[in-house]
Scaffold this motif. Structure first.
Motif: not given
Ligand SMILES: *Cc1c(COP(=O)(O)O)cnc(C)c1O
Length: 222
Positions: A147, A150, A186-187
């Motif tokens: 995360e 990203l 999720q992303y």
């Protein structure tokens, strides 16, 4: 490997992939087959191109630079994928030669890639490698750190298109593919680069969009 043997191997591989897709709801589109061509000499690459393969993956910059510029010139439709560990001091070469980079795994490398992409005005597609098995010797960002990486890429305006993994050699690959799929969902990332000669059936059934296939296409490495 001669032209006809290569054609046979490529057709058989595509057939196995298609067959495995029928049984899986996650496999809704034929994944891209990337020939992992490290150590394979030019005649083998020519035979693969003649058989219809258009995507090739290389692990070592020096080897790729020796083999590919002339071949790419002769076959402009070929796309090159960098699938090895990327050193910061090889970023210039990577951006110049490759169309897809599968192995971004740290913020400093993201900075270097972004800078070089601006300088060269070339935008290879970039995937983040995730170390799903959290192996200390292996490249890739740990799942818990994805995360933050990203967010960093977003902050510097470096588009990330997908995720890549190489499961631990001694473990069943399915849980690693499932984790990568979950993270991509999720992303909101589209591409999933997972699956090699030994586990591409599993990977296809678990939603791979890119398979990196060496020995099952080219035979044993030289
Ligand atoms: C060599 C390699 C492959 C292909 O391996 P095979 O088992 O020969 O299919 C896939 N991914 C990476 C990162 C590789 O280095």
């Amino acid at each position: 490997m001669n032209d006809s043997a290569m054609k046979k191997a490529y057709l058989a591989l595509q057939q196995h992939i298609r067959h495995s897709m029928a049984a899986s709801p996650l496999a809704d589109k034929m994944p891209l087959v990337i020939g992992a061509s490290k150590t394979q000499p030019e005649p083998v690459l020519e035979a693969a191109i003649a058989a219809g393969l258009r995507d090739f993956g290389e692990n070592r910059m020096q080897e790729a630079q020796a083999k590919w510029p002339a071949l790419k010139h002769a076959h402009p439709e070929v796309r090159l994928h960098y699938i090895g560990k990327l050193q910061s001091n090889k970023v210039q070469e990577a951006v110049a030669l490759f169309d897809v980079i599968h192995t971004l795994d740290r913020a400093k490398l993201a900075d270097a890639l972004k800078r070089e992409m601006d300088v060269q005005n070339r935008q290879p597609m970039v995937l983040i490698q995730v170390n799903t098995g959290e192996e200390p010797q292996k490249s890739g960002v740990r799942p818990a750190e994805l995360e933050a990486l990203l967010a960093h890429c977003k902050a510097i305006d470096l588009p990330i298109t997908g995720l890549m993994c190489v499961p631990p050699a001694e473990q069943a690959p399915a849980p690693h593919f499932a984790l990568l799929y979950k993270l991509a969902q999720q992303y909101g990332l589209k591409e999933l680069s997972m699956g090699m000669s030994g586990d591409y059936i599993h990977a296809t059934q678990m939603g791979a969009t890119m398979l990196r296939i060496g020995t099952a296409l080219f035979g044993a490495r030289q």
